[in-house]
Design a protein around this motif. Sequence first.
Motif, mmCIF file in Angstrom:
data_model
loop_
_atom_site.group_PDB
_atom_site.id
_atom_site.type_symbol
_atom_site.label_atom_id
_atom_site.label_comp_id
_atom_site.label_asym_id
_atom_site.label_seq_id
_atom_site.Cartn_x
_atom_site.Cartn_y
_atom_site.Cartn_z
ATOM 1 N N GLN A 430 68.845 66.054 45.691
ATOM 2 C CA GLN A 430 68.951 64.989 45.922
ATOM 3 C C GLN A 430 68.621 64.578 46.988
ATOM 4 O OE1 GLN A 430 72.923 64.608 45.863
ATOM 5 N NE2 GLN A 430 73.105 63.463 43.001
ATOM 6 N N TYR A 433 64.505 65.057 47.094
ATOM 7 C CA TYR A 433 63.907 63.642 46.570
ATOM 8 C C TYR A 433 63.941 63.151 46.858
ATOM 9 C CZ TYR A 433 63.226 60.886 41.853
ATOM 10 O OH TYR A 433 63.041 60.144 41.301
ATOM 11 N N CYS A 434 65.032 62.186 47.595
ATOM 12 C CA CYS A 434 64.312 61.124 48.439
ATOM 13 C C CYS A 434 64.065 61.657 50.352
ATOM 14 C CB CYS A 434 65.969 60.764 49.265
ATOM 15 S SG CYS A 434 67.326 60.329 48.127
ATOM 16 N N LEU A 439 62.232 58.214 52.911
ATOM 17 C CA LEU A 439 63.414 58.197 53.130
ATOM 18 C C LEU A 439 63.817 59.014 54.334
ATOM 19 C CD1 LEU A 439 65.206 57.124 50.353
ATOM 20 C CD2 LEU A 439 64.262 55.790 51.846
ATOM 21 N N GLU A 441 66.406 62.000 56.363
ATOM 22 C CA GLU A 441 67.429 62.669 56.105
ATOM 23 C C GLU A 441 68.910 62.162 56.377
ATOM 24 O OE1 GLU A 441 67.712 67.054 57.548
ATOM 25 O OE2 GLU A 441 68.306 67.209 56.043
ATOM 26 N N MET A 447 72.064 57.423 52.211
ATOM 27 C CA MET A 447 72.227 56.811 50.544
ATOM 28 C C MET A 447 72.984 57.132 49.481
ATOM 29 S SD MET A 447 68.856 55.560 49.115
ATOM 30 C CE MET A 447 67.712 53.871 49.667
ATOM 31 N N ILE A 448 72.696 58.242 49.898
ATOM 32 C CA ILE A 448 73.791 59.324 48.441
ATOM 33 C C ILE A 448 75.265 58.996 48.477
ATOM 34 C CG2 ILE A 448 73.388 61.410 47.645
ATOM 35 C CD1 ILE A 448 71.334 62.061 49.308
ATOM 36 N N GLY A 451 76.415 56.326 47.279
ATOM 37 C CA GLY A 451 76.172 55.727 46.475
ATOM 38 C C GLY A 451 77.757 56.053 45.445
ATOM 39 N N PHE A 452 77.807 57.699 46.353
ATOM 40 C CA PHE A 452 78.693 57.798 45.537
ATOM 41 C C PHE A 452 80.391 56.928 46.183
ATOM 42 C CE2 PHE A 452 82.922 60.726 46.442
ATOM 43 C CZ PHE A 452 82.645 60.990 45.850
ATOM 44 N N LYS A 454 80.750 53.844 45.804
ATOM 45 C CA LYS A 454 80.353 52.479 45.281
ATOM 46 C C LYS A 454 81.386 51.939 44.909
ATOM 47 C CE LYS A 454 76.698 49.803 42.915
ATOM 48 N NZ LYS A 454 75.382 49.970 41.696
ATOM 49 N N ARG B 77 55.006 59.573 53.615
ATOM 50 C CA ARG B 77 54.649 58.550 54.339
ATOM 51 C C ARG B 77 53.535 58.541 55.157
ATOM 52 N NH1 ARG B 77 59.551 58.864 58.576
ATOM 53 N NH2 ARG B 77 61.115 57.898 57.107
ATOM 54 N N PHE B 84 58.515 65.285 39.877
ATOM 55 C CA PHE B 84 59.167 65.842 39.652
ATOM 56 C C PHE B 84 59.032 66.593 38.546
ATOM 57 C CE2 PHE B 84 61.648 67.076 43.878
ATOM 58 C CZ PHE B 84 61.162 65.957 44.473
ATOM 59 N N VAL B 88 65.861 63.959 39.344
ATOM 60 C CA VAL B 88 66.832 64.235 39.954
ATOM 61 C C VAL B 88 67.850 62.986 39.944
ATOM 62 C CG1 VAL B 88 68.303 64.707 42.413
ATOM 63 C CG2 VAL B 88 66.334 65.782 42.322
ATOM 64 N N ILE B 90 70.375 60.146 41.196
ATOM 65 C CA ILE B 90 70.964 59.439 41.665
ATOM 66 C C ILE B 90 72.154 58.529 41.909
ATOM 67 C CG2 ILE B 90 70.851 58.902 44.926
ATOM 68 C CD1 ILE B 90 67.929 59.888 44.873
ATOM 69 N N PRO B 91 73.448 59.455 42.144
ATOM 70 C CA PRO B 91 74.606 58.120 40.923
ATOM 71 C C PRO B 91 74.615 57.303 42.084
ATOM 72 C CG PRO B 91 75.347 60.486 41.028
ATOM 73 C CD PRO B 91 74.168 60.528 41.568
ATOM 74 N N GLY B 92 75.308 55.697 41.293
ATOM 75 C CA GLY B 92 75.660 54.649 42.437
ATOM 76 C C GLY B 92 74.280 54.082 43.170
ATOM 77 N N VAL B 93 73.092 54.828 43.210
ATOM 78 C CA VAL B 93 72.174 53.953 44.004
ATOM 79 C C VAL B 93 71.376 53.335 43.269
ATOM 80 C CG1 VAL B 93 70.423 54.625 45.510
ATOM 81 C CG2 VAL B 93 72.117 56.247 45.412
ATOM 82 N N PHE B 98 66.840 51.977 44.888
ATOM 83 C CA PHE B 98 65.739 52.762 45.805
ATOM 84 C C PHE B 98 64.689 52.734 45.918
ATOM 85 C CE2 PHE B 98 63.666 57.317 44.590
ATOM 86 C CZ PHE B 98 64.637 58.159 45.975
ATOM 87 N N ALA B 105 60.081 52.571 53.463
ATOM 88 C CA ALA B 105 60.372 53.540 54.496
ATOM 89 C C ALA B 105 59.122 53.756 55.389
ATOM 90 C CB ALA B 105 60.871 54.904 54.292
#
Lengths: 481, 254
Positions: A430, A433-434, A439, A441, A447-448, A451-452, A454, B77, B84, B88, B90-93, B98, B105
Amino acid sequence: MSSTDLLDDLTRREYPHGFVTSIEDDQAPPGLNEDIVRLISKKKNEPEFLLEWRLKAFRHWLTMEEPVWWPKVSYPRIDYQSIIYYSAPKPKKQLKSLDEVDPELLRTFEKLGIPLQEQQRLSNVAVDAVFDSVSVATTFKDKLKEMGIIFGSFSEAVREHPELIQQYLGSVVPYTDNYFAALNSAVFSDGSFCYIPPGVRCPMELSTYFRINAANTGQFERTLLIAEPGSYVSYLEGCTAPMRDENQLHAAVVELVALGNAHIKYSTVQNWYPGDKDGKGGIYNFVTKRGRCAGKGSRISWTQVETGSAITWKYPSCILQGDDSVGEFYSVAVTANRQQADTGTKMIHIGKNTKSTIISKGISAGRGQNTYRGAVKVLKGADGARNYSQCDSLLMGDRCGAHTFPYLDVRNPTATIEHEASTSKIGEDQLFYCRQRGLSEEDAVSMIVNGFCKEVLRELPMEFAVEAQKLLGLSLEGSVG
Amino acid sequence: MLKIENLHATVDGKQILRGIDLEVGAGEVHAIMGPNGSGKSTLAAVLAGRDGYEVTAGRALYQGQDLLALAPEDRARQGVFLAFQYPVEIPGVGNAYFMRAALNATRKARGEEEVDAIDFLELIKSKMQLLEMNQALLSRSVNEGFSGGEKKRNEILQMAILEPVLAILDEVDSGLDIDALRVVASGVNGLRTPDNAVVLVTHYQRLLNYIVPDFVHVMDEGRVLRTGGKDLALELESRGYDWVTQGAGTGVTA
Ligand SMILES: Nc1ncnc2c1ncn2[C@@H]1O[C@H](COP(=O)(O)OP(=O)(O)OP(=O)(O)O)[C@@H](O)[C@H]1O
Ligand SMILES: [Mg+2]
């Protein structure tokens, strides 16, 4: 940066609220006996019934044993005779308005970002500030008074509305309830009181900020919130403390009473000093919070974001007495470094068609230990009771722990109980990926994590949600592993 | 634009890449093919800077600078994008949230102004239309519960938003139905300019029918065994990999 570096980085993170305010204190000598209890009561000019109640609580406390059974929480024994049970910033005279409050104290609150000052009163939050053990200022009081809402310090309520105190104090959390509740009942010095008259919808968020300042003091505040039939109130509680070498004890009691169709929303963002990287000097937060949905169709919602304290022991609970009443518990608990949290809730279904929802999110980083303990009890008469529980744990690194203990006691066959649990690790994938999307670190972690959490964060009032999100980011900065 | 020389890399102490040489110029499309486990995704991960992949020898220059010295987010950047193979969740986002965070960014790092939520919504909706994507995916959590094909389209959507200089697409075609393949391929083609480049990792000629490569490389056991033009892929399709990998001992490269 490697994972180990990041973890080290986390352990070096400093607590931003760790300053001490130099104000003359009015203190009792350390130690606890009946004389101290009498002294506290006298200092506050309390009516006889209250002194009697305190003394009964104290005598009961003497017969109790400090709980030592928590399998997941450990700490050195507390010496209750070395604690100071009363410490008030010395007032020059009776405080009538904010202008008379010690400017040093106001600066303290300003540093904490608490909107006490005139210009900040415009923000729609009424604040009662508890500094060490005394409530020092309440904003918006007059405006609330017009609507019949009583909001202010507990001591004041004792003076001005003794009948309400006598009727409701201990009606949700009796002094016999547990060791810390008994102690609190004997020595509590102040706290907040709130009364919402029938049918009134409180137009602003009511807020209390707690700060522990004096050394070796225990903070034992008492909060009592009464919502008459058909009323609504949203209440916020925030906390900070200075850094000390000695661990400080915080043992509060919060009682909520919701009458018919009343709704109480109680939100906490708890940010007590968690101690240094070895856990030294943090706050021991042993709190009893309970709400009674006394009337038909009443509703109590607890929302908490717990990022601070060395040890947190806390189970905001609901007694669902009225038919069709609703209890909700939304919680995020973060443990980093050596923090330990043992939190959860109790939902006690008594009335018919009562409903409870439990959403618990535990985040562990560093060597943090996070325990969720949730009890759902359905009594015989609670036909059609429903509960939904969801407990999710997120682990960061491999030196931390998450533990989930759901307890079920169902004595009515018509009850519906659902429980879901998950444990996940904040994934390298995860994060990668971000970061691959540009983004940083830190932003990725926050963010993760957000999200968890939320489902819980969205229950918080707007301003608090923003603060909570920042706090989560701060608490977990660099704690990737 | 990208110059890889003698690149060696290990994962968990296991040698996976054993000397990759590859040069990608602006405006070019390169296809990388090769049997399962030959190291294609590993190469992509090393180029994007995934943790845990250790470069033991060789180097990679991107726009003249040492790519491997940069943090993953800095590579991103500066225009390196990786779609990928396994996107992946990403729950809740929120997906739109995103992507806007990602875009901003990148923009911030370049000293450009951030895009506000309203402008972004317009931008992303137009890109979704091109990719014939269901807009309901915007408000869902990133990749959570997306079908295989939706995930792949979502990767290309991000590419369309971020407009990378070097796009490495790891099996964007797997899991796509025939229509989706065409849509995704035309999406990628639409993003091509004389200044950017695409590296396509794929197993199948059918993708290369739509996105025609200038070069095709065949990898096995962490090496590029053979490089050719678009015809090489056709030949692989009919003759299989054995034909190339058997000759590995002789180290033939075209
Ligand atoms: N963490 C790891 N530990 C050990 N071996 C690994 C690890 N990650 C990848 N590998 C191995 O590296 C080799 C190359 O894997 P890679 O994913 O790069 O292959 P690929 O060419 O992309 O294959 P596919 O076509 O199946 O996607 C495989 O043998 C794989 O098992
Ligand atoms: Mg692969």
